[in-house]
Enzyme design. Sequence first.
Site, PDB file in Angstrom:
ATOM      1  N   ARG A  43       0.908  -1.218  -0.036  1.00  0.00           N
ATOM      2  CA  ARG A  43       0.072  -0.013   0.196  1.00  0.00           C
ATOM      3  C   ARG A  43       0.732   1.279  -0.091  1.00  0.00           C
ATOM      4  NH1 ARG A  43      -5.619  -1.134   2.944  1.00  0.00           N
ATOM      5  NH2 ARG A  43      -6.088   0.386   1.588  1.00  0.00           N
ATOM      6  N   LYS A 185      11.813 -28.201   2.293  1.00  0.00           N
ATOM      7  CA  LYS A 185      13.091 -28.769   2.971  1.00  0.00           C
ATOM      8  C   LYS A 185      13.534 -29.684   2.336  1.00  0.00           C
ATOM      9  CE  LYS A 185      11.766 -26.609   7.430  1.00  0.00           C
ATOM     10  NZ  LYS A 185      12.506 -25.560   7.853  1.00  0.00           N
ATOM     11  N   GLU A 219      10.525 -26.052  18.862  1.00  0.00           N
ATOM     12  CA  GLU A 219      11.181 -24.797  18.896  1.00  0.00           C
ATOM     13  C   GLU A 219      11.701 -24.330  19.945  1.00  0.00           C
ATOM     14  OE1 GLU A 219       9.418 -22.547  15.158  1.00  0.00           O
ATOM     15  OE2 GLU A 219       7.744 -23.464  16.103  1.00  0.00           O
ATOM     16  N   HIS A 244       2.580 -28.327   8.991  1.00  0.00           N
ATOM     17  CA  HIS A 244       4.066 -28.883   8.904  1.00  0.00           C
ATOM     18  C   HIS A 244       3.786 -30.357   9.473  1.00  0.00           C
ATOM     19  CE1 HIS A 244       4.549 -24.686   7.815  1.00  0.00           C
ATOM     20  NE2 HIS A 244       5.032 -24.397   9.224  1.00  0.00           N
ATOM     21  N   LYS A 340       6.470 -24.322  21.250  1.00  0.00           N
ATOM     22  CA  LYS A 340       7.508 -23.143  21.323  1.00  0.00           C
ATOM     23  C   LYS A 340       8.050 -23.069  22.654  1.00  0.00           C
ATOM     24  CE  LYS A 340       5.776 -20.742  17.590  1.00  0.00           C
ATOM     25  NZ  LYS A 340       6.426 -20.891  16.407  1.00  0.00           N
TER      26      LYS A 340
HETATM   27  C1  BG6 Z   1       5.689 -21.213  10.648  1.00  0.00           C
HETATM   28  C2  BG6 Z   1       5.055 -20.781  11.972  1.00  0.00           C
HETATM   29  O1  BG6 Z   1       4.785 -21.786   9.657  1.00  0.00           O
HETATM   30  O2  BG6 Z   1       6.857 -22.293  10.664  1.00  0.00           O
HETATM   31  C3  BG6 Z   1       5.909 -20.504  12.880  1.00  0.00           C
HETATM   32  O3  BG6 Z   1       4.083 -19.952  11.615  1.00  0.00           O
HETATM   33  C4  BG6 Z   1       6.988 -21.680  12.932  1.00  0.00           C
HETATM   34  O4  BG6 Z   1       5.529 -20.305  14.151  1.00  0.00           O
HETATM   35  C5  BG6 Z   1       7.813 -21.730  11.548  1.00  0.00           C
HETATM   36  O5  BG6 Z   1       8.140 -20.881  13.869  1.00  0.00           O
HETATM   37  C6  BG6 Z   1       8.788 -22.643  11.726  1.00  0.00           C
HETATM   38  O6  BG6 Z   1       9.659 -23.006  10.714  1.00  0.00           O
HETATM   39  P1  BG6 Z   1      11.092 -23.334  10.442  1.00  0.00           P
HETATM   40  O7  BG6 Z   1      11.405 -23.447   9.219  1.00  0.00           O
HETATM   41  O8  BG6 Z   1      11.961 -22.410  11.341  1.00  0.00           O
HETATM   42  O9  BG6 Z   1      11.129 -24.635  11.124  1.00  0.00           O
END
Ligand code: BG6
Length: 495
Positions: A43, A185, A219, A244, A340
Site C-alpha cells: 500500500r 526442505k 522450537e 507442517h 514453542k
Molecule cells: C511457521 C510458523 O509456519 O513455521 C512459525 O508459523 C514457526 O510459528 C515456523 O516458527 C517454523 O519454521 P522453521 O522452518 O523455522 O522450522
Amino acid sequence: MLTQIIIFGASGDLTARKLIPGLLASHATGQFKTAVQVIGVARRPKSDDAWRAELAEWIEPDAQAGWADFAPRVFYRSGDVRDPVCARALEATLDTLARDAGVEPGQVGRLFYLALKPALFTPVVACLAGEGMLAAPLGETTAWRRVVVEKPFGTDLASAKALNQALRSHLHEEQILRIDHYLGKETVQNILSFRFQNAIFEPLWNSKHVESVEISVCESLGMEAGRGGYYDGAGALRDMLQNHLLQILAMVAMEAPSSMAPDAIRAEKVKVLQALTPLSPAAIERDLVRGQYVEGPAGRGYLDEDGVPADSQTETFVAVRANIANWRWNQVPFLLRTGKRLDGRYTQVVLRFHTPPVDLLNGPVPDGLCALRPNALTLLIQPEEGIRLSFLVKQPGPGMVMRPAELSFDYASLGAATAPAYQRLLLDAVHGNPTLFIRGDEAEAAWRFADSLRQGWLDTQAPVVSYPAGSGGPPEADALFRGCEGIWSRSEAQQ
Ligand code: BG6
C-alpha cells in the site's frame, strides 16, 4: 520469454527475509528457465530504488555480487489490489515492464504471490480475475498464470472449504499453489526418496515391524518480533500441527505413488490424511496434551508476551497420539509433538521397531521391566540433517555383552549446502511443478483431523497444562507413550 513474479504484501517480513533472497539465489545460479522480473506491491508509496535499498539490507554478504545484477529486475508499485482501478494500473505496468525487457505481454508467464493476511486472499484473487488478469487456458505454458497462497489456508475445515471454493471459482486447481514451506526442505523431500528409491527399508515400513512413529517439531523460539497477536488467534494446533506435522506424517506414512507425477504423489498423501482417526472424547483426555509455557529458564511466560491477552488459553504446545486406520498402519501410534520455547530447536522423525521376539541372551524380561528396543531409524530434518539407524553390536571381549551402535549419514558429508525451502518452492512455482504444494483436498483432509482435536478439547474442556519456558515441554506429554514404547527423543545436541 519472461516470467514476472508479483508479490502482494511486498513490505512484509517474509518478502525481505525469504522470498527475495530465494529468488536471487535461483537467478544467480541460473536456475530459472526464462528471464525474470519481480514486482512488489504494497500500500505504501515507494520508489523502486527505495525498495531495492531496503531489500539489500537482507542480502547476505556472499550474495551481494549477485544482487547487483538482480536488483535492476526488481520493481515496486503501490496500491490496493482489491480495487479494480489499481489492478488495471498494475497490469499496464506489467505489460510496460515486459516490453521494456523486449518481450511482448503475450509471451509472459505471471506468478502472483499472496504474502498477505488470509482475509485478503479471496478479494485480491476476485479482483485480479475480474480484470481478466488470471485467465489462462488449462496447460498454458507461455502466458501462464499461477497464484501462490501463503499459510494459514483457512482456520478450520469450513473456512478452508470456503477458500477452496472461492479460489476455484476463478482459477483451475492447477493454477493454485498452496504453500507449506516444510515441503521445500531437502530433508522432508528426502523422506520419499529414501523410502521409495531403496528396497531395504520399505519391507519394514509397516505395523508388523514398526512399533511407533514419533514426529517432533520442537522450537526454542517464542513470540519474537511481536508475533503474539497473530499467534494467539492460532495456537500450536493450527500454526504447526495441521500443516507442517501432518505433511511430514503424510510423507512418512503414504503408499508408494504410481509415478512421480505431482498428482500421483498428492493423491497418496490425501489418502493417509483421510485415514487419520478422529479422536473420541475418551481419547481426547488420554491421547492429547495441550500446553502453554510459563516463566522458566528461557524467560517470561506466554501470558506476559506482547499482544497476548492475560487470560489466554491458547496452546503453545500440542502433542497427540494419532492412529492411521489403514492396512499398513492401524494400531501403530503416530506420536506428534510441537511446541514453542522448548529446550532446543529440532525436527526429527523416529521410527522405533519392535523388540526381537525372544531375547536369547537374557531370557524373558522380568515383570515390571521393559525389553530393550535396540532398533530405531531417525530422520533428522533440522537443524541437523541426516539419518541414523541404531542397533546392538557385541562388545569385544570374551563374554556376550551387547552395546548400542549406529549407522549414520549426514547431509554435510555431501559437501553441498541444502537450498532454503522458499528458494526451492518458488522455483517449482515458476516452473509449474505443484508436487511440493498442498492440493485443495489435502488441505481439507488435514483440517478435518485438526478440527476433530479442537472440537474434542472444547467438548471435553480438556485443560491447558503448563511447562516452563526452556524446558522439554509438559511432563503430561510423556504419558502418550504407553508401557514400554519409549520416551520422546532429544536432539543430538542434547544427548
Ligand atoms: C511457521 C510458523 O509456519 O513455521 C512459525 O508459523 C514457526 O510459528 C515456523 O516458527 C517454523 O519454521 P522453521 O522452518 O523455522 O522450522
